[in-house]
Design a protein around this motif. Structure first.
Motif, PDB file in Angstrom:
ATOM      1  N   GLY A 466       0.799  -1.216   0.000  1.00 48.26           N
ATOM      2  CA  GLY A 466       0.000   0.000   0.000  1.00 48.26           C
ATOM      3  C   GLY A 466       0.828   1.260   0.000  1.00 48.26           C
ATOM      4  O   GLY A 466       0.505   2.234  -0.693  1.00 48.26           O
ATOM      5  N   ARG A 467       1.916   1.278   0.753  1.00 43.91           N
ATOM      6  CA  ARG A 467       2.742   2.496   0.849  1.00 43.91           C
ATOM      7  C   ARG A 467       3.379   2.851  -0.485  1.00 43.91           C
ATOM      8  O   ARG A 467       3.487   4.026  -0.842  1.00 43.91           O
ATOM      9  N   LEU A 468       3.779   1.840  -1.242  1.00 43.11           N
ATOM     10  CA  LEU A 468       4.400   2.101  -2.551  1.00 43.11           C
ATOM     11  C   LEU A 468       3.389   1.988  -3.689  1.00 43.11           C
ATOM     12  O   LEU A 468       3.756   1.833  -4.844  1.00 43.11           O
ATOM     13  N   GLU A 469       2.104   2.065  -3.320  1.00 42.32           N
ATOM     14  CA  GLU A 469       1.019   2.131  -4.299  1.00 42.32           C
ATOM     15  C   GLU A 469       0.980   0.934  -5.241  1.00 42.32           C
ATOM     16  O   GLU A 469       0.813   1.080  -6.443  1.00 42.32           O
ATOM     17  N   LEU A 470       1.142  -0.243  -4.715  1.00 45.06           N
ATOM     18  CA  LEU A 470       0.866  -1.511  -5.379  1.00 45.06           C
ATOM     19  C   LEU A 470       1.710  -1.760  -6.624  1.00 45.06           C
ATOM     20  O   LEU A 470       2.523  -2.690  -6.665  1.00 45.06           O
ATOM     21  N   LEU A 471       1.515  -0.962  -7.663  1.00 49.25           N
ATOM     22  CA  LEU A 471       2.163  -1.234  -8.949  1.00 49.25           C
ATOM     23  C   LEU A 471       3.677  -1.114  -8.851  1.00 49.25           C
ATOM     24  O   LEU A 471       4.401  -1.847  -9.530  1.00 49.25           O
ATOM     25  N   SER A 472       4.165  -0.189  -8.008  1.00 45.35           N
ATOM     26  CA  SER A 472       5.612  -0.010  -7.863  1.00 45.35           C
ATOM     27  C   SER A 472       6.274  -1.241  -7.263  1.00 45.35           C
ATOM     28  O   SER A 472       7.459  -1.479  -7.468  1.00 45.35           O
ATOM     29  N   VAL A 473       5.499  -2.024  -6.487  1.00 53.84           N
ATOM     30  CA  VAL A 473       6.015  -3.262  -5.910  1.00 53.84           C
ATOM     31  C   VAL A 473       5.755  -4.439  -6.842  1.00 53.84           C
ATOM     32  O   VAL A 473       6.658  -5.218  -7.161  1.00 53.84           O
ATOM     33  N   LEU A 474       4.528  -4.561  -7.318  1.00 48.15           N
ATOM     34  CA  LEU A 474       4.150  -5.728  -8.113  1.00 48.15           C
ATOM     35  C   LEU A 474       4.863  -5.780  -9.455  1.00 48.15           C
ATOM     36  O   LEU A 474       5.048  -6.864 -10.020  1.00 48.15           O
ATOM     37  N   VAL A 475       5.282  -4.623  -9.976  1.00 46.06           N
ATOM     38  CA  VAL A 475       6.008  -4.630 -11.254  1.00 46.06           C
ATOM     39  C   VAL A 475       7.314  -5.400 -11.138  1.00 46.06           C
ATOM     40  O   VAL A 475       7.813  -5.962 -12.125  1.00 46.06           O
ATOM     41  N   LEU A 476       7.870  -5.476  -9.928  1.00 43.71           N
ATOM     42  CA  LEU A 476       9.122  -6.200  -9.718  1.00 43.71           C
ATOM     43  C   LEU A 476       8.950  -7.707  -9.880  1.00 43.71           C
ATOM     44  O   LEU A 476       9.928  -8.433 -10.058  1.00 43.71           O
ATOM     45  N   PHE A 477       7.707  -8.183  -9.826  1.00 40.22           N
ATOM     46  CA  PHE A 477       7.441  -9.617  -9.936  1.00 40.22           C
ATOM     47  C   PHE A 477       7.040 -10.038 -11.351  1.00 40.22           C
ATOM     48  O   PHE A 477       6.703 -11.198 -11.583  1.00 40.22           O
ATOM     49  N   THR A 478       7.083  -9.101 -12.306  1.00 43.64           N
ATOM     50  CA  THR A 478       6.715  -9.432 -13.682  1.00 43.64           C
ATOM     51  C   THR A 478       7.951  -9.799 -14.487  1.00 43.64           C
ATOM     52  O   THR A 478       8.996  -9.143 -14.383  1.00 43.64           O
TER      53      THR A 478
END
Length: 484
Positions: A466-478
């Motif tokens: 939530g703090r890094l607004e989801l996409l900034s974290v989840l993009v690392l897993f793509t």
């Protein structure tokens, strides 16, 4: 090579983080508390590790590429809470690694969910550190580094975009990104200073005023007392908190622009700010009437006092409490948690999806309804007098899809682990939106200390997400992110 350059820069940020530990160490020396040795040891370990990382990778120093910024932000927000947990582990007997990391992540992400009990008995320096991490994490350690350490050679724009909240983060306030970051932090610290002085005037001690200033302007919600604001039971203290929670819930860039233009009209013209104030005022009025109808309070004044404080606290994702609002009829606390999902403005220190995204989604929905009746009408989404481009709308819709999927997935994980529905759902909503307290077993009168290690780690990941607004974290897993 890119990953090694990122490690070198993370090392420098770790050294900067070690210097921040001198603040609670100063309180430990002044108060002669048992946290002194814990902070001396933690500062030394953190600084040595940071120096070692920086020196070992110094030959790989280069300008960051856009995706390097996301790696740096993600790695920084994973590592710094680990170092932030060190003093807690050393100073609090019996504290587990899981709970220490959870507490540090909660502080650094300005969430305010705590796994600790007996806060009044903790060393002053430990409580100061818990709260001070919120002040630093409020606008982001990366933005701080870009503001005061431009000689790092970091690609500031990439970091600022990865760190900053909201869908309109590409807008520039000044030609240079470091100047923008410095301007935002200047406003932030001016507000923080005024907040601390106001708390002192309201009756807090200097140490309490400092700690609660840290957790108010960051909209974090940690307290040095188990009763939170119920410790004072003071309308004056609560009024100060309300004023500064509202100030911190507004886009700090607006204050920067108002100062440069010497005009408060900048604030009034902002559509998001007006929606923020309107949503809070309407919700306070609704809940006051609801509580009076249910005879929860004997007088209108009592209902208004407690409702205003808790609605603003939860809606701005702060999480302070002066009363166990979980005892209210369930409509009221659920509405407050719903507000915490979207009420704060982009560019504030609050969590959630932000009011501007909600406004854009409502306008997009209205646009689609018009197109059903008039298929060929030209009806662009307009916000603040300007048309919103399709790229922004696509990012908002993608964010909301990921947001919904994340809430469902994490809630199902907690249900799988054995939590009841109310606790699981509100814990995830509270952590993803950086609100802090939920309902059920994680309500305002209890804390997250009763969760299992697995449940605690799920909530820890939710706070980071939530703090890094989801996409900034989840993009690392793509896979596409790591493909050359």
């Amino acid at each position: 090579m890119g990953a090694l350059a990122v490690v070198a820069l993370v090392g420098r940020l770790v050294v900067l983080f070690a210097l921040l530990m001198l603040v609670p160490l100063a309180f430990a020396w002044a108060d002669h508390d048992r946290g002194e040795q814990a902070f001396i040891t933690s500062t030394a370990i953190t600084a040595l590790v940071g120096i070692a990382m920086s020196l070992a990778m110094r030959r790989f120093r280069r300008e960051l590429q856009p995706r390097d910024g996301f790696v740096l932000v993600g790695l920084t927000w994973l590592l710094l809470p680990a170092f932030g947990a060190l003093p807690l582990l050393l100073a609090i007997p019996g504290l587990s690694v899981t709970d220490a990391y959870f507490e540090a992540m909660s502080g650094f992400t300005a969430t305010g969910a705590t796994a600790l009990a007996g806060l009044d008995a903790l060393p002053l320096s430990v409580n100061v550190w818990r709260c001070f991490m919120m002040l630093v994490g409020g606008l982001g350690i990366i933005v701080l580094a870009v503001a005061i350490l431009p000689l790092l050679g970091v690609g500031g724009t990439q970091l600022f975009r990865a760190e900053t909240a909201g869908p309109l983060k590409d807008q520039k306030l000044t030609p240079r990104i470091a100047e923008t970051a410095r301007g935002l932090w200047t406003v932030y610290f001016v507000v923080a200073l005024l907040c601390m002085l106001a708390y002192r005037w309201a009756g807090m001690s200097w140490s309490d005023a400092f700690m609660h200033m840290c957790t108010t302007v960051s909209l974090g919600g940690f307290s040095s007392h188990d009763l939170s604001f119920g410790f004072w039971n003071s309308p004056r203290v609560e009024a100060v908190a309300i004023v500064f929670m509202l100030i911190a819930g507004v886009n700090f860039a607006l204050y920067f622009l108002a100062w440069r233009q010497r005009s408060l009209l900048v604030l009034w013209r902002d559509v998001e700010l007006r929606a923020f104030v309107g949503a809070l005022a309407g919700s306070i009025a609704l809940i006051v009437l609801f509580l009076m109808a249910n005879r929860s309070y004997p007088t209108f004044e009592d209902a208004l006092r407690h409702t205003a404080f808790h609605v603003i606290s939860i809606a701005t994702t702060t999480g302070f409490a002066s009363y166990d609002y979980a005892q209210w009829p369930v409509f009221a606390p659920l509405l407050m948690i719903l507000l915490g999902c979207f009420a704060t403005c982009a560019g504030s220190t609050g969590g959630g999806i932000k009011m501007v995204r909600m406004l854009l989604l409502l306008k997009q929905s209205r646009r689609e309804l018009v197109r059903i009746v008039h298929p060929h009408v030209v009806n662009p989404v307009v916000l603040g007098g300007g048309a919103v481009g399709p790229r922004v709308m696509q990012s908002v819709i993608a964010f909301m899809m990921v947001y919904g999927a994340s809430l469902v997935s994490l809630t199902m994980l907690l249900l799988f682990s054995g939590l009841d529905v109310l606790t699981a759902f509100t814990a995830v909503v509270a952590c993803v939106n950086n609100i802090g307290p939920g309902l059920g077993e994680v309500g305002p009168a209890v804390n997250y200390g009763g969760l299992s290690d697995f449940q605690t780690w799920v909530c820890t990941f939710a706070m980071l997400l939530g703090r890094l607004e989801l996409l900034s974290v989840l993009v690392l897993f793509t896979p596409a992110f790591w493909r050359r």
